[in-house]
Design an enzyme around this catalytic site. Sequence first.
Site, PDB file in Angstrom:
ATOM      1  N   ASP A   1       0.863  -1.179   0.000  1.00 22.60           N
ATOM      2  CA  ASP A   1       0.000   0.000   0.000  1.00 22.60           C
ATOM      3  C   ASP A   1       0.903   1.234   0.000  1.00 22.60           C
ATOM      4  OD1 ASP A   1      -2.305   1.705   0.672  1.00 22.60           O
ATOM      5  OD2 ASP A   1      -1.374   1.780   2.667  1.00 22.60           O
TER       6      ASP A   1
ATOM      7  N   ASP B   1      -0.068   5.034   1.042  1.00 25.26           N
ATOM      8  CA  ASP B   1      -0.207   5.996   2.140  1.00 25.26           C
ATOM      9  C   ASP B   1      -0.312   5.293   3.489  1.00 25.26           C
ATOM     10  OD1 ASP B   1      -0.319   8.212   0.291  1.00 25.26           O
ATOM     11  OD2 ASP B   1      -2.343   7.548  -0.200  1.00 25.26           O
TER      12      ASP B   1
ATOM     13  N   CYS C   1     -12.146  -2.706  -8.573  1.00 21.68           N
ATOM     14  CA  CYS C   1     -10.731  -2.606  -8.200  1.00 21.68           C
ATOM     15  C   CYS C   1     -10.475  -2.147  -6.774  1.00 21.68           C
ATOM     16  CB  CYS C   1      -9.971  -1.721  -9.196  1.00 21.68           C
ATOM     17  SG  CYS C   1     -10.828  -0.262  -9.810  1.00 21.68           S
TER      18      CYS C   1
HETATM   19 ZN   LIG Z   1     -11.844   1.147  -8.527  1.00 24.27          ZN
END
Ligand SMILES: [Zn+2]
Length: 169
Positions: free
Chosen positions: A7, A9, A99
């Site tokens: 990831d 942030d 997503c």
């Molecule tokens: Zn998405």
Amino acid sequence: MKAIFLDRDGTIIHDGGYLYKPTEIKYFSDTFDVLKKLQNLGYALFMVTNQSGVAKKMFCEADIIKVYNKIQSDLKAQGIKPFVEMAYCPHGPEDDCACRKPKSKMIDDLVAKWKIDKKNSVMVGDKLIDAECGKNAGIHGVVLGQDSKDYPSVKNLTEFYEWLKKHLG
Ligand SMILES: [Zn+2]
């Protein structure tokens, strides 16, 4: 190949709250060191990030690319190989896209494209949805910076590296 999906942030860089200016990127003290060590263990590195600031019209997709490019050049300047690729979701929670983490499409697509060895790959991030996303993609999921009863949890990237060496190598 085996891969670590990270990831952005709160994991690779401090969570600046819808950060979109490259000048506001702040790394954790162990970011560069750990990314290098992960690569030395033979892992390919990918960035997988939800960026709903696009859906909220706080910034645009080009800003996400700018931040990514800055991180890539900072890695190179540190003598570290850049990320192989970034996947980002520009949608918001109400868009119900395929997503947005914890859904696994971003990882699924990268796994297919790069022929990733799922058994030896991990998604790591500071939110539970990151670990859940890993689970949904059929890889390992680890939570960073908070406790979890459902997933392995580590304090920071350095501890993540130790976890990885112990459990996957
Ligand atoms: Zn998405």
